[in-house]
Motif scaffolding. Structure first.
Motif, PDB file in Angstrom:
ATOM      1  N   ILE A  45       2.315   1.657  -3.554  1.00  0.00           N
ATOM      2  CA  ILE A  45       1.465   2.082  -4.640  1.00  0.00           C
ATOM      3  C   ILE A  45       1.133   3.414  -4.111  1.00  0.00           C
ATOM      4  O   ILE A  45       1.260   4.211  -5.430  1.00  0.00           O
ATOM      5  CB  ILE A  45       0.217   1.345  -4.440  1.00  0.00           C
ATOM      6  N   ALA A  46       0.998   4.039  -3.047  1.00  0.00           N
ATOM      7  CA  ALA A  46       0.825   5.556  -2.766  1.00  0.00           C
ATOM      8  C   ALA A  46       1.876   6.343  -3.416  1.00  0.00           C
ATOM      9  O   ALA A  46       1.735   7.276  -4.078  1.00  0.00           O
ATOM     10  CB  ALA A  46       0.508   5.892  -1.327  1.00  0.00           C
ATOM     11  N   GLU A  93       0.951  -1.163  -0.289  1.00  0.00           N
ATOM     12  CA  GLU A  93      -0.173   0.062  -0.050  1.00  0.00           C
ATOM     13  C   GLU A  93       0.795   1.237  -0.072  1.00  0.00           C
ATOM     14  O   GLU A  93       0.513   2.198  -0.809  1.00  0.00           O
ATOM     15  CB  GLU A  93      -0.937   0.040   1.264  1.00  0.00           C
ATOM     16  N   GLU A 133       4.321   5.656  -5.645  1.00  0.00           N
ATOM     17  CA  GLU A 133       4.260   5.546  -7.152  1.00  0.00           C
ATOM     18  C   GLU A 133       3.224   6.463  -7.793  1.00  0.00           C
ATOM     19  O   GLU A 133       3.442   7.177  -8.676  1.00  0.00           O
ATOM     20  CB  GLU A 133       3.532   4.149  -7.741  1.00  0.00           C
ATOM     21  N   ARG A 134       2.071   6.862  -7.112  1.00  0.00           N
ATOM     22  CA  ARG A 134       0.977   7.750  -7.556  1.00  0.00           C
ATOM     23  C   ARG A 134       1.535   9.097  -7.135  1.00  0.00           C
ATOM     24  O   ARG A 134       1.797  10.119  -8.156  1.00  0.00           O
ATOM     25  CB  ARG A 134      -0.202   7.756  -6.747  1.00  0.00           C
ATOM     26  N   LEU A 135       2.381   9.147  -6.119  1.00  0.00           N
ATOM     27  CA  LEU A 135       3.061  10.758  -5.890  1.00  0.00           C
ATOM     28  C   LEU A 135       4.237  10.982  -6.920  1.00  0.00           C
ATOM     29  O   LEU A 135       4.405  11.850  -7.338  1.00  0.00           O
ATOM     30  CB  LEU A 135       3.597  10.653  -4.404  1.00  0.00           C
ATOM     31  N   SER A 136       4.800   9.840  -7.240  1.00  0.00           N
ATOM     32  CA  SER A 136       5.917   9.849  -8.314  1.00  0.00           C
ATOM     33  C   SER A 136       5.517  10.375  -9.378  1.00  0.00           C
ATOM     34  O   SER A 136       6.118  11.114 -10.112  1.00  0.00           O
ATOM     35  CB  SER A 136       6.496   8.615  -8.510  1.00  0.00           C
ATOM     36  N   TRP A 137       4.289   9.905  -9.924  1.00  0.00           N
ATOM     37  CA  TRP A 137       3.706  10.513 -11.114  1.00  0.00           C
ATOM     38  C   TRP A 137       3.285  12.032 -11.161  1.00  0.00           C
ATOM     39  O   TRP A 137       3.499  12.537 -12.085  1.00  0.00           O
ATOM     40  CB  TRP A 137       2.307   9.837 -11.643  1.00  0.00           C
ATOM     41  N   ARG A 138       2.748  12.173  -9.743  1.00  0.00           N
ATOM     42  CA  ARG A 138       2.425  13.633  -9.800  1.00  0.00           C
ATOM     43  C   ARG A 138       3.597  14.722  -9.878  1.00  0.00           C
ATOM     44  O   ARG A 138       3.726  15.785 -10.281  1.00  0.00           O
ATOM     45  CB  ARG A 138       1.664  13.910  -8.427  1.00  0.00           C
ATOM     46  N   LYS A 186      10.360   6.370  -4.764  1.00  0.00           N
ATOM     47  CA  LYS A 186      10.634   5.073  -4.236  1.00  0.00           C
ATOM     48  C   LYS A 186      11.890   4.580  -4.280  1.00  0.00           C
ATOM     49  O   LYS A 186      12.248   3.961  -3.221  1.00  0.00           O
ATOM     50  CB  LYS A 186       9.516   3.947  -5.073  1.00  0.00           C
ATOM     51  N   GLY A 218       1.869  18.871  -8.042  1.00  0.00           N
ATOM     52  CA  GLY A 218       1.485  18.026  -9.208  1.00  0.00           C
ATOM     53  C   GLY A 218       2.584  18.616 -10.427  1.00  0.00           C
ATOM     54  O   GLY A 218       3.144  19.578 -10.420  1.00  0.00           O
TER      55      GLY A 218
END
Length: 222
Positions: free
Chosen positions: A158-159, A155, A161-166, A172, A221
């Motif tokens: 995954i969280a 978990e 990875e989402r922040l990495s995209w933003r 990570k 973002g």
């Protein structure tokens, strides 16, 4: 193989729009090399499922071939890496119930197929706070990465990875603004305590709150 990797590294540091003859040939080589990991990955995934069943664990097991842009990006981020020695083109993962299950599956995997390399990010988490076990094993002369995580570790990953995209940063892997990495590390520390049945101290909770405030300006973002 390594000549192809070098050509792709040079090309990707440009505009990505102009495909040179060298880069075009490199892409063809990379596509064949990536495809050559498909069957070894299936064998690794089946082996992981068998180990998980033997240990009596109810878990989520998944597999993936690293996407071509991700492979090229890794070549750029790690200039000394050769394409022929990249060990995580194929990977599978088990998300287990707790750390005890992770260690049991890890021990059995070690016995069944002695790994080429092991990274224990539970004993020594990354600077970002990432935790898990990564084993590199050989299947049909191809290196395949096997990841073991608990649900809490997964978990968190995954969280992040989402922040990495933003943020357009590989958080990570401990790449990104220090305030963000410090906050993520503290959150991971709290999750590790809860996972072992310990309470999060008020001091740690306060530190997470302060670090989050410092991280917020970097999380707006793209």
């Amino acid at each position: 193989m390594n000549k192809a990797g070098k050509a792709l590294r040079v090309w990707s540091t440009g505009s990505w729009a102009l495909l040179t003859p060298e880069a075009s040939q490199g892409l063809e080589v990379l596509q064949r090399w990536r495809a050559a990991h498909q069957y070894p990955l299936i064998k690794a995934n089946n082996g992981l499922r068998s180990v998980v069943r033997t240990e009596g664990c109810q878990v989520e097991v998944s597999q993936r071939l690293k996407r071509i842009p991700t492979i090229v990006d890794k070549l750029v981020r790690q200039p000394t890496m050769q394409l022929s020695t990249m060990q995580d083109i194929g990977g599978c993962r088990a998300v287990l119930g707790d750390v005890d299950e992770v260690r049991r599956v890890e021990r059995r995997l070690r016995r069944n197929r002695p790994p080429l390399r092991i990274s224990d990010y539970i004993a020594e988490p990354r600077r970002s706070g990432y935790r898990g076990i990564h084993l590199i094993a050989s299947y049909d002369d191809r290196a395949i990465e096997v990841q073991l995580r608990t649900k809490a570790m997964h978990e968190w990953a995954i969280a992040v990875e989402r922040l990495s995209w933003r943020t357009d940063e590989d958080l990570k892997s401990s790449r990104g603004p220090q305030p963000v990495l410090a906050w993520l590390e503290a959150v991971s520390e709290a999750m590790a305590l809860e996972e072992t049945g310990c309470s999060v101290t008020s001091e740690l909770a306060d530190r997470i709150s302060v670090l989050r405030e410092r991280a917020v300006p970097y999380l707006s973002g793209r």
